[in-house]
Design a protein around this motif. Structure first.
Motif, PDB file in Angstrom:
ATOM      1  N   ASN A   1       5.743   7.568  -2.151  1.00 37.68           N
ATOM      2  CA  ASN A   1       6.411   6.277  -2.274  1.00 37.68           C
ATOM      3  C   ASN A   1       5.444   5.099  -2.402  1.00 37.68           C
ATOM      4  O   ASN A   1       5.873   3.948  -2.397  1.00 37.68           O
ATOM      5  CB  ASN A   1       7.328   6.044  -1.056  1.00 37.68           C
ATOM      6  N   ALA A   2       4.150   5.405  -2.493  1.00 37.70           N
ATOM      7  CA  ALA A   2       3.141   4.347  -2.485  1.00 37.70           C
ATOM      8  C   ALA A   2       2.722   3.900  -3.885  1.00 37.70           C
ATOM      9  O   ALA A   2       1.907   2.991  -4.022  1.00 37.70           O
ATOM     10  CB  ALA A   2       1.908   4.812  -1.711  1.00 37.70           C
ATOM     11  N   PHE A   3       3.296   4.501  -4.924  1.00 38.49           N
ATOM     12  CA  PHE A   3       2.868   4.217  -6.295  1.00 38.49           C
ATOM     13  C   PHE A   3       2.973   2.731  -6.623  1.00 38.49           C
ATOM     14  O   PHE A   3       2.023   2.124  -7.134  1.00 38.49           O
ATOM     15  CB  PHE A   3       3.695   5.032  -7.293  1.00 38.49           C
ATOM     16  N   ALA A   4       4.128   2.132  -6.352  1.00 32.77           N
ATOM     17  CA  ALA A   4       4.349   0.730  -6.712  1.00 32.77           C
ATOM     18  C   ALA A   4       3.354  -0.186  -6.003  1.00 32.77           C
ATOM     19  O   ALA A   4       2.828  -1.129  -6.605  1.00 32.77           O
ATOM     20  CB  ALA A   4       5.783   0.322  -6.382  1.00 32.77           C
ATOM     21  N   ARG A   5       3.071   0.102  -4.731  1.00 30.45           N
ATOM     22  CA  ARG A   5       2.150  -0.740  -3.950  1.00 30.45           C
ATOM     23  C   ARG A   5       0.735  -0.672  -4.518  1.00 30.45           C
ATOM     24  O   ARG A   5       0.056  -1.695  -4.663  1.00 30.45           O
ATOM     25  CB  ARG A   5       2.171  -0.270  -2.490  1.00 30.45           C
ATOM     26  N   VAL A   6       0.276   0.547  -4.855  1.00 28.59           N
ATOM     27  CA  VAL A   6      -1.080   0.704  -5.390  1.00 28.59           C
ATOM     28  C   VAL A   6      -1.175   0.120  -6.793  1.00 28.59           C
ATOM     29  O   VAL A   6      -2.156  -0.553  -7.140  1.00 28.59           O
ATOM     30  CB  VAL A   6      -1.487   2.196  -5.391  1.00 28.59           C
ATOM     31  N   LYS A   7      -0.161   0.352  -7.612  1.00 30.45           N
ATOM     32  CA  LYS A   7      -0.147  -0.173  -8.978  1.00 30.45           C
ATOM     33  C   LYS A   7      -0.193  -1.703  -8.962  1.00 30.45           C
ATOM     34  O   LYS A   7      -0.923  -2.323  -9.742  1.00 30.45           O
ATOM     35  CB  LYS A   7       1.101   0.305  -9.711  1.00 30.45           C
ATOM     36  N   GLU A   8       0.559  -2.308  -8.063  1.00 29.95           N
ATOM     37  CA  GLU A   8       0.561  -3.771  -7.962  1.00 29.95           C
ATOM     38  C   GLU A   8      -0.806  -4.293  -7.532  1.00 29.95           C
ATOM     39  O   GLU A   8      -1.295  -5.303  -8.048  1.00 29.95           O
ATOM     40  CB  GLU A   8       1.630  -4.230  -6.969  1.00 29.95           C
ATOM     41  N   ALA A   9      -1.442  -3.598  -6.583  1.00 23.81           N
ATOM     42  CA  ALA A   9      -2.772  -4.008  -6.118  1.00 23.81           C
ATOM     43  C   ALA A   9      -3.787  -3.935  -7.251  1.00 23.81           C
ATOM     44  O   ALA A   9      -4.652  -4.813  -7.387  1.00 23.81           O
ATOM     45  CB  ALA A   9      -3.208  -3.136  -4.949  1.00 23.81           C
ATOM     46  N   LEU A  10      -3.698  -2.895  -8.080  1.00 25.23           N
ATOM     47  CA  LEU A  10      -4.613  -2.751  -9.213  1.00 25.23           C
ATOM     48  C   LEU A  10      -4.375  -3.853 -10.240  1.00 25.23           C
ATOM     49  O   LEU A  10      -5.324  -4.451 -10.756  1.00 25.23           O
ATOM     50  CB  LEU A  10      -4.438  -1.375  -9.853  1.00 25.23           C
TER      51      LEU A  10
END
Length: 243
Positions: A221-230
């Protein structure tokens, strides 16, 4: 080193003549953990990995570790497979063992079986696919039982099934041997498959803009959080100064 920290990088900067590539990067690598560096292509990830490996000198800053860098306790896997073309898959793995005074054919075959290439042991590199050559490189590195694994996009040439399998192999190796791994990638999906900690790098000159701890229960479930950080790192550079 403090507690379970195997290696620390302190305020690492790197310039090639007038081109500044890395800007004041600090990080800690802990035993039994996998850290993933995530950033856009060309941001300096490989340069940082080479500095940590002792293959490149930093312009500023220092690397602190109980290991000898470079040394036999450090496994380095580059983007290119770097296999010897005149040797078979088994001979390539065995060659690495011979460099440390071992001629253990059983160990070489054990490692090839681990990466599901035992049936290709007598194949030469030109007879293998890119993904198979990458797996031979991984087998060769793990055969030496390194305490520190430095991985430069090791999953990039592999299909999703093999990626999942090799991710498990690397994670199990790190946990079972209390080893440490640092892997670089530009893929959010790859980072989430393997990392305990994800470090986000900005474009060049690269600095760390975010550190994200990955809980295994929340990995999917962490994809969106990491993608946004990148994306934020690429759009507006805000560096994290402490490790």
């Amino acid at each position: 080193m403090v507690n379970n920290i195997l290696l620390s990088a302190e305020n690492i900067s790197k310039s090639f003549k007038k081109l500044k590539v890395l800007d004041n990067i600090s990080l800690d690598l802990s035993q039994g953990k996998i850290t993933c560096i995530l950033g856009s292509s060309g941001c300096g990830k490989t340069t940082l990995l080479k500095i940590i490996a002792g293959l490149e000198k930093a312009s500023k800053g220092k690397i602190l570790s109980s290991l000898t860098l470079p040394g036999k306790e450090v496994g380095y896997m580059s983007q290119e497979d770097s296999l010897l073309p005149w040797k078979t898959a088994e001979q390539n793995v065995l060659f690495a063992l011979e460099l440390i005074g071992s001629k253990n054919h059983r160990q070489a075959m054990k490692m090839l079986k681990l990466v599901h290439l035992n049936h290709f042991s007598r194949y030469y590199p030109h007879e293998l696919s890119g993904g198979q050559r990458q797996r031979v490189s991984l087998a060769r590195m793990l055969a030496l039982s390194p305490k520190l694994l430095l991985l430069d996009e090791p999953l990039s040439a592999l299909d999703i099934v093999i990626k999942n399998d090799l991710t498990k192999i690397i994670r199990n190796y790190v946990i079972e041997n209390k080893a440490t791994a640092l892997m670089i990638t530009h893929s959010v999906e790859e980072a989430l498959m393997i990392a305990d900690t994800i470090l986000i790098l900005s474009p060049r000159p690269a600095c760390i803009t975010d550190r994200i701890e990955i809980n295994n229960n929340e990995r999917n479930n962490a994809f969106a959080r990491v993608k946004e950080a990148l994306e934020c790192a690429i759009m507006e550079k805000k560096c994290v100064t402490s490790s």
